[in-house]
Design a protein around this motif. Structure first.
Motif, PDB file in Angstrom:
ATOM      1  N   LEU A  64       0.914  -1.173   0.188  1.00  0.00           N
ATOM      2  CA  LEU A  64       0.102   0.002   0.159  1.00  0.00           C
ATOM      3  C   LEU A  64       0.918   1.079  -0.060  1.00  0.00           C
ATOM      4  N   ALA A  65       2.135   1.246   0.614  1.00  0.00           N
ATOM      5  CA  ALA A  65       2.911   2.284   0.495  1.00  0.00           C
ATOM      6  C   ALA A  65       3.285   2.557  -0.878  1.00  0.00           C
ATOM      7  N   GLU A  66       3.686   1.723  -1.609  1.00  0.00           N
ATOM      8  CA  GLU A  66       4.219   1.660  -2.805  1.00  0.00           C
ATOM      9  C   GLU A  66       3.060   2.611  -3.606  1.00  0.00           C
ATOM     10  N   LYS A  67       1.956   2.278  -3.294  1.00  0.00           N
ATOM     11  CA  LYS A  67       0.776   3.030  -4.240  1.00  0.00           C
ATOM     12  C   LYS A  67       0.578   4.206  -3.729  1.00  0.00           C
ATOM     13  N   PHE A  68       0.493   4.438  -2.145  1.00  0.00           N
ATOM     14  CA  PHE A  68       0.286   5.950  -1.676  1.00  0.00           C
ATOM     15  C   PHE A  68       1.169   6.821  -2.041  1.00  0.00           C
ATOM     16  N   TYR A  69       2.586   6.474  -1.946  1.00  0.00           N
ATOM     17  CA  TYR A  69       3.571   7.343  -2.180  1.00  0.00           C
ATOM     18  C   TYR A  69       4.035   7.418  -3.654  1.00  0.00           C
ATOM     19  N   ASN A  70       3.470   6.650  -4.505  1.00  0.00           N
ATOM     20  CA  ASN A  70       3.587   6.647  -5.828  1.00  0.00           C
ATOM     21  C   ASN A  70       5.080   6.217  -6.246  1.00  0.00           C
ATOM     22  N   GLN A  71       5.372   5.226  -5.618  1.00  0.00           N
ATOM     23  CA  GLN A  71       6.875   4.911  -5.751  1.00  0.00           C
ATOM     24  C   GLN A  71       7.032   3.389  -6.485  1.00  0.00           C
ATOM     25  N   PRO A  72       6.811   3.345  -7.754  1.00  0.00           N
ATOM     26  CA  PRO A  72       6.895   2.069  -8.228  1.00  0.00           C
ATOM     27  C   PRO A  72       8.185   1.301  -8.022  1.00  0.00           C
ATOM     28  N   GLY A  73       7.676  -0.192  -7.603  1.00  0.00           N
ATOM     29  CA  GLY A  73       9.007  -1.039  -7.261  1.00  0.00           C
ATOM     30  C   GLY A  73       9.451  -0.789  -5.893  1.00  0.00           C
ATOM     31  N   LEU A  74       8.601   0.113  -5.132  1.00  0.00           N
ATOM     32  CA  LEU A  74       9.257   0.177  -3.805  1.00  0.00           C
ATOM     33  C   LEU A  74       8.830  -1.205  -2.937  1.00  0.00           C
ATOM     34  N   TYR A  75       7.919  -1.783  -3.053  1.00  0.00           N
ATOM     35  CA  TYR A  75       7.879  -3.526  -2.326  1.00  0.00           C
ATOM     36  C   TYR A  75       8.983  -4.139  -2.743  1.00  0.00           C
ATOM     37  N   ASP A  76       9.363  -4.165  -3.735  1.00  0.00           N
ATOM     38  CA  ASP A  76      10.349  -5.213  -4.192  1.00  0.00           C
ATOM     39  C   ASP A  76      11.697  -4.915  -3.789  1.00  0.00           C
ATOM     40  N   ARG A  77      12.009  -3.340  -3.691  1.00  0.00           N
ATOM     41  CA  ARG A  77      13.269  -3.059  -3.136  1.00  0.00           C
ATOM     42  C   ARG A  77      13.343  -3.243  -1.400  1.00  0.00           C
ATOM     43  N   LEU A  78      12.230  -2.805  -0.947  1.00  0.00           N
ATOM     44  CA  LEU A  78      12.213  -3.403   0.506  1.00  0.00           C
ATOM     45  C   LEU A  78      12.452  -4.839   0.961  1.00  0.00           C
ATOM     46  N   ILE A  79      11.730  -5.475   0.234  1.00  0.00           N
ATOM     47  CA  ILE A  79      11.844  -7.047   0.333  1.00  0.00           C
ATOM     48  C   ILE A  79      13.330  -7.389   0.166  1.00  0.00           C
ATOM     49  N   ALA A  80      13.917  -6.970  -0.814  1.00  0.00           N
ATOM     50  CA  ALA A  80      15.458  -7.224  -1.192  1.00  0.00           C
ATOM     51  C   ALA A  80      16.251  -6.803  -0.117  1.00  0.00           C
ATOM     52  N   ASN A  81      15.947  -5.910   0.700  1.00  0.00           N
ATOM     53  CA  ASN A  81      16.534  -5.723   1.951  1.00  0.00           C
ATOM     54  C   ASN A  81      16.193  -6.227   3.208  1.00  0.00           C
ATOM     55  N   ARG A  82      15.538  -7.411   3.174  1.00  0.00           N
ATOM     56  CA  ARG A  82      15.030  -7.984   4.423  1.00  0.00           C
ATOM     57  C   ARG A  82      15.125  -9.478   4.156  1.00  0.00           C
ATOM     58  N   PRO A  83      16.458  -9.924   4.745  1.00  0.00           N
ATOM     59  CA  PRO A  83      16.575 -11.289   4.414  1.00  0.00           C
ATOM     60  C   PRO A  83      15.562 -12.488   5.119  1.00  0.00           C
ATOM     61  N   GLU A  84      15.510 -13.722   4.794  1.00  0.00           N
ATOM     62  CA  GLU A  84      14.564 -14.490   5.358  1.00  0.00           C
ATOM     63  C   GLU A  84      14.916 -14.690   6.837  1.00  0.00           C
ATOM     64  N   LYS A  85      16.051 -14.615   7.342  1.00  0.00           N
ATOM     65  CA  LYS A  85      16.111 -14.875   8.534  1.00  0.00           C
ATOM     66  C   LYS A  85      15.481 -13.918   9.628  1.00  0.00           C
ATOM     67  N   ASN A  86      15.034 -12.732   8.939  1.00  0.00           N
ATOM     68  CA  ASN A  86      14.229 -11.820   9.699  1.00  0.00           C
ATOM     69  C   ASN A  86      12.874 -11.966   9.766  1.00  0.00           C
ATOM     70  N   VAL A  87      12.496 -12.867   8.980  1.00  0.00           N
ATOM     71  CA  VAL A  87      11.149 -13.313   9.364  1.00  0.00           C
ATOM     72  C   VAL A  87      10.868 -14.316  10.270  1.00  0.00           C
ATOM     73  N   ARG A  88      10.214 -13.994  11.446  1.00  0.00           N
ATOM     74  CA  ARG A  88      10.006 -14.879  12.642  1.00  0.00           C
ATOM     75  C   ARG A  88       8.513 -15.511  12.670  1.00  0.00           C
ATOM     76  N   PRO A  89       8.660 -16.585  13.344  1.00  0.00           N
ATOM     77  CA  PRO A  89       7.280 -17.308  13.295  1.00  0.00           C
ATOM     78  C   PRO A  89       5.910 -16.449  13.889  1.00  0.00           C
ATOM     79  N   LYS A  90       6.272 -15.474  14.879  1.00  0.00           N
ATOM     80  CA  LYS A  90       5.324 -14.768  15.220  1.00  0.00           C
ATOM     81  C   LYS A  90       5.838 -13.382  15.648  1.00  0.00           C
ATOM     82  N   SER A  91       4.841 -12.177  15.689  1.00  0.00           N
ATOM     83  CA  SER A  91       5.358 -10.876  15.786  1.00  0.00           C
ATOM     84  C   SER A  91       5.846 -10.576  16.862  1.00  0.00           C
ATOM     85  N   VAL A  92       5.439 -11.239  18.102  1.00  0.00           N
ATOM     86  CA  VAL A  92       5.762 -10.733  19.447  1.00  0.00           C
ATOM     87  C   VAL A  92       7.339 -11.364  19.535  1.00  0.00           C
ATOM     88  N   GLU A  93       7.929 -12.282  18.928  1.00  0.00           N
ATOM     89  CA  GLU A  93       9.201 -12.837  19.017  1.00  0.00           C
ATOM     90  C   GLU A  93      10.213 -11.432  18.563  1.00  0.00           C
TER      91      GLU A  93
END
Length: 328
Positions: free
Chosen positions: A164-193
């Motif tokens: 939604l940020a990509e659309k709201f700020y009119n930043q094409p490709g923003l989502y992909d650029r953000l995810i590219a800087n978030r390695p899988e090890k930073n994805v945790r089973p639950k948010s409180v972790e």
């Protein structure tokens, strides 16, 4: 030992034996147990609600297990784990995973919004704001993460915020650029972790619910209503976000569509203690009980709570019909 002392000793032994037999002959009243599976984001308020409820209902012992809502619902529906109540951070998890096989109804009881959490020690903590956060998260040295979208609604909602940020700020490709800087090890089973990772300095930023940020005394950045998933008036805009997550069977997928954050709660059909569970739900969903606690802890409740149809309201047990309204 003289006869009188021997007699007194014998009488003492008899009295002690009698007391032991008496104690064991009259069993203590059995404690009822109510098992609650719930979203991790409800951990802090439910701990308080549990304490207050047990003080008023000493015959009931509340047993809670927290985790990602999708994971907890699957433990009931697929693994057959015994539970009386399921409380989800996304009411749709109950609709799609538990109804109709494991539940008959679903009460929507609270809302929330997503925020970007950090600490004073986070990189660029003194610079980040509502206009540049997506630029900060793209910096190579910045460590940020979110929960697993396949297990936890906060996970797929975090990805929706980025879309939604990509659309709201009119930043094409923003989502992909953000995810590219978030390695899988930073994805945790639950948010409180992620909270502990922030507090120990192992992560700079993490996506959380506003209530979690407040309860854990984290610094946080609030976002525009167009992207924070916290305002139902923007549901049409939220619908533009879609995230594909795993379904019940391996290799199968379903698509989650953006919608304002709404929590749901239900009674499991084969609940071990339905009567005790209903007593807890009546307290949990009352405006001077559990809903008051939620409000105090930064999580706006629905007062009264909501069900989508009159038929569902009529199907509610106990005094629950008096605590809800019919509302889409």
């Amino acid at each position: 030992m003289n006869p009188s002392n021997l007699k007194r000793a014998f009488l003492s032994i008899l009295i002690a034996i009698f007391l032991v037999i008496s104690v064991h002959a009259v069993p203590a009243a059995a404690m009822q147990k109510v098992i609650i599976f719930h979203a991790g984001s409800l951990t802090v308020p439910l701990a308080r609600i549990e304490k207050d409820f047990e003080a008023a209902n000493p015959d009931i012992d509340i047993l809670r297990e927290a985790g990602g809502s999708t994971k907890m619902a699957r433990m009931i529906s697929e693994l057959g784990k015994p539970a009386d109540i399921m409380a989800s951070a996304d009411y749709k998890v109950i609709d799609k995973t538990l109804i109709p096989g494991k539940a008959d109804w679903n009460i929507r009881f609270a809302t929330n919004q997503l925020v970007l959490c950090y600490t004073p020690n986070s990189r660029y903590a003194d610079q980040i704001n509502a206009d540049n956060w997506f630029e900060i998260l793209q910096k190579k040295e910045v460590v940020w993460g979110h929960s697993d979208p396949n297990l936890d609604p906060c996970g797929y909602r975090s990805l929706m915020v980025l879309q939604l940020a990509e659309k709201f700020y009119n930043q094409p490709g923003l989502y992909d650029r953000l995810i590219a800087n978030r390695p899988e090890k930073n994805v945790r089973p639950k948010s409180v972790e992620l909270v502990s990772l922030l507090k120990t300095g192992n992560m700079d930023y993490a996506w959380e619910y506003l209530s979690v940020a407040i309860q854990h005394e984290l610094k946080f950045l609030t976002l525009d209503d167009h992207i924070n998933l916290g305002n139902y008036q923007f549901d049409d805009f939220y619908k533009q976000a879609q995230v594909k997550v795993t379904d019940k069977k391996p290799g199968e997928w379903i698509t989650r569509t953006g919608q304002s954050v709404t929590y749901g709660i239900t009674l499991v059909k084969d609940a071990p203690n339905p009567a005790g569970a209903v007593r807890f739900l009546e307290y949990m969903l009352s405006d001077d009980g559990g809903l008051k606690v939620l409000k105090e802890m930064g999580q706006p409740p629905f007062i009264p709570c909501r069900v989508p149809t009159q038929a569902m309201k009529d199907a509610l047990p106990g005094n629950l019909p008096t605590l809800v309204e019919v509302r889409e």
